[in-house]
Design an enzyme around this catalytic site. Structure first.
Site, PDB file in Angstrom:
ATOM      1  N   ASP A  63       0.819  -1.214   0.000  1.00 13.09           N
ATOM      2  CA  ASP A  63       0.000   0.000   0.000  1.00 13.09           C
ATOM      3  C   ASP A  63       0.849   1.258   0.000  1.00 13.09           C
ATOM      4  O   ASP A  63       0.435   2.288  -0.531  1.00 13.09           O
ATOM      5  CB  ASP A  63      -0.940  -0.003   1.212  1.00 13.09           C
ATOM      6  CG  ASP A  63      -2.121  -0.947   1.009  1.00 13.09           C
ATOM      7  OD1 ASP A  63      -2.449  -1.230  -0.154  1.00 13.09           O
ATOM      8  OD2 ASP A  63      -2.700  -1.393   2.013  1.00 13.09           O
ATOM      9  N   ASN A 138      -4.531   9.072   1.927  1.00 11.59           N
ATOM     10  CA  ASN A 138      -4.982   8.505   3.201  1.00 11.59           C
ATOM     11  C   ASN A 138      -5.339   9.579   4.223  1.00 11.59           C
ATOM     12  O   ASN A 138      -6.490   9.693   4.632  1.00 11.59           O
ATOM     13  CB  ASN A 138      -3.905   7.602   3.800  1.00 11.59           C
ATOM     14  CG  ASN A 138      -4.122   6.139   3.495  1.00 11.59           C
ATOM     15  OD1 ASN A 138      -5.127   5.765   2.905  1.00 11.59           O
ATOM     16  ND2 ASN A 138      -3.174   5.304   3.889  1.00 11.59           N
ATOM     17  N   ASP A 139      -4.332  10.352   4.643  1.00  8.02           N
ATOM     18  CA  ASP A 139      -4.595  11.269   5.749  1.00  8.02           C
ATOM     19  C   ASP A 139      -3.518  12.341   5.893  1.00  8.02           C
ATOM     20  O   ASP A 139      -2.406  12.218   5.382  1.00  8.02           O
ATOM     21  CB  ASP A 139      -4.716  10.504   7.079  1.00  8.02           C
ATOM     22  CG  ASP A 139      -3.584   9.516   7.319  1.00  8.02           C
ATOM     23  OD1 ASP A 139      -2.422   9.859   7.028  1.00  8.02           O
ATOM     24  OD2 ASP A 139      -3.852   8.393   7.782  1.00  8.02           O
ATOM     25  N   ASP A 168      -2.141  13.076  21.381  1.00  6.91           N
ATOM     26  CA  ASP A 168      -0.864  12.714  20.762  1.00  6.91           C
ATOM     27  C   ASP A 168      -0.827  13.147  19.304  1.00  6.91           C
ATOM     28  O   ASP A 168       0.231  13.490  18.774  1.00  6.91           O
ATOM     29  CB  ASP A 168      -0.642  11.205  20.839  1.00  6.91           C
ATOM     30  CG  ASP A 168      -0.260  10.738  22.238  1.00  6.91           C
ATOM     31  OD1 ASP A 168      -0.187  11.595  23.146  1.00  6.91           O
ATOM     32  OD2 ASP A 168      -0.046   9.530  22.425  1.00  6.91           O
ATOM     33  N   THR A 179      -9.475   3.264   6.758  1.00  7.20           N
ATOM     34  CA  THR A 179      -9.044   1.903   7.092  1.00  7.20           C
ATOM     35  C   THR A 179      -7.565   1.849   7.453  1.00  7.20           C
ATOM     36  O   THR A 179      -6.992   0.762   7.548  1.00  7.20           O
ATOM     37  CB  THR A 179      -9.308   0.942   5.911  1.00  7.20           C
ATOM     38  OG1 THR A 179      -8.620   1.418   4.750  1.00  7.20           O
ATOM     39  CG2 THR A 179     -10.788   0.837   5.621  1.00  7.20           C
ATOM     40  N   TYR A 181      -4.581   4.621   9.621  1.00  6.04           N
ATOM     41  CA  TYR A 181      -4.306   5.124  10.967  1.00  6.04           C
ATOM     42  C   TYR A 181      -5.611   5.409  11.722  1.00  6.04           C
ATOM     43  O   TYR A 181      -5.742   5.097  12.912  1.00  6.04           O
ATOM     44  CB  TYR A 181      -3.461   6.390  10.844  1.00  6.04           C
ATOM     45  CG  TYR A 181      -2.877   6.961  12.122  1.00  6.04           C
ATOM     46  CD1 TYR A 181      -2.963   6.293  13.338  1.00  6.04           C
ATOM     47  CD2 TYR A 181      -2.206   8.188  12.099  1.00  6.04           C
ATOM     48  CE1 TYR A 181      -2.415   6.827  14.497  1.00  6.04           C
ATOM     49  CE2 TYR A 181      -1.657   8.733  13.258  1.00  6.04           C
ATOM     50  CZ  TYR A 181      -1.769   8.044  14.444  1.00  6.04           C
ATOM     51  OH  TYR A 181      -1.227   8.581  15.586  1.00  6.04           O
ATOM     52  N   LEU A 183      -8.508   3.996  11.537  1.00  3.83           N
ATOM     53  CA  LEU A 183      -9.115   2.764  12.046  1.00  3.83           C
ATOM     54  C   LEU A 183      -8.371   2.254  13.270  1.00  3.83           C
ATOM     55  O   LEU A 183      -8.982   1.757  14.217  1.00  3.83           O
ATOM     56  CB  LEU A 183      -9.116   1.703  10.945  1.00  3.83           C
ATOM     57  CG  LEU A 183      -9.716   0.343  11.313  1.00  3.83           C
ATOM     58  CD1 LEU A 183     -11.197   0.470  11.643  1.00  3.83           C
ATOM     59  CD2 LEU A 183      -9.502  -0.662  10.181  1.00  3.83           C
TER      60      LEU A 183
END
Length: 267
Positions: A63, A138-139, A168, A179, A181, A183
């Site tokens: 991925d 993703n993020d 944090d 799906t 970090y 998740l």
């Protein structure tokens, strides 16, 4: 229907076993009259021109390889076919590299469809000037520079203050990233065809710890609170974008372009 005439192959520089796979893929494509280019070690600026002229890019790895290729190929509207040689392979389509030859016929005949996935753009502004910019599949994550350090952050949604986090990290995720970090810290799984942004903190301390799913088209802004005393960093898809200074504002919104993936299975 996309007719494949020019295909790029991106290997993984840290996985030597991807080279023979890439070589075989290139040979089979060439045998069917498809022009190819092949890189094992690459940086985005090295392959932009080649990607812009390609009908498809094959990304070999896991991925991580898919994320890296998809972020770049998305700029040019070029779809990516993932060949999994990693562990999970959520995004890859070819699950067994040894079975590559069985995929050639449907690819040549155009018996595939394109899955489109939302990306987000992150930009860091200081005094109205854009200092850093990047896109994520993703993020986008704001976290302490050192492990275990709590960061105080103010969250704004569409220019309105929403809450202050002590955590944090703060994860601003796409549906694809739900799906990943997100998740892992207890967030919900969103269908990948949605265009909503998901927000949730990691290890929130005496602050809101519930995930927030925003309406399509919303803009997120994050800045360090006056009470914050710890250094922080901004990452996109796990890659460092910038350190976050006291006067910085991080804006996140849906990117103008999407990632595209070649899918051979049913919808």
């Amino acid at each position: 229907m996309i007719r494949l005439t020019h295909v790029g192959i991106l290997g993984h520089p840290k996985r030597p076993n991807t080279k023979p796979v890439g070589d075989h893929i290139e040979q089979t494509l060439n045998a069917h009259g498809i022009a190819t280019w092949h890189r094992e070690v690459w940086e985005p600026d090295d392959v932009r021109d080649q990607i812009a002229g390609s009908d498809m890019v094959v990304a070999i790895g896991g991925d991580g390889a898919m994320l890296r290729a998809a972020r770049l190929c998305g700029e040019f509207g070029v779809p990516v076919l993932g060949v999994n040689m990693g562990r999970l392979g959520f995004l890859t389509e070819v699950t067994d590299p040894d079975a590559w030859d069985s995929y050639i016929k449907p690819l040549i005949e155009g018996k595939f469809w394109i899955e489109r996935r939302m990306m987000v753009e992150a930009r860091v502004e200081r005094a109205g000037e854009i200092r850093h910019r990047g896109t994520a599949l993703n993020d986008v994550v704001v976290s302490g520079l050192s492990s275990g350090s709590i960061v105080q952050m103010d969250l704004y949604i569409d220019e309105h203050w929403a809450t202050t986090y002590s955590s944090d990290a703060l994860i601003i995720s796409t549906p694809t990233g739900s799906t990943a970090y997100a998740l892992a810290v207890g967030g919900p799984i969103l269908p990948p065809d949605l265009k909503n942004i998901l927000i949730l903190p990691a290890a929130a301390h005496l602050s809101m710890d519930r995930p927030i799913v925003l309406s399509e088209g919303s803009e997120v802004a994050v800045r360090l609170s006056e009470e914050n005393r710890n250094d922080s960093i901004i990452t996109i898809d796990g890659t460092r974008l910038a350190d976050m200074a006291e006067d910085d504002i991080l804006f996140i919104n849906a990117a103008d372009h999407e990632s595209r993936f070649i899918r051979l299975r049913e919808h």
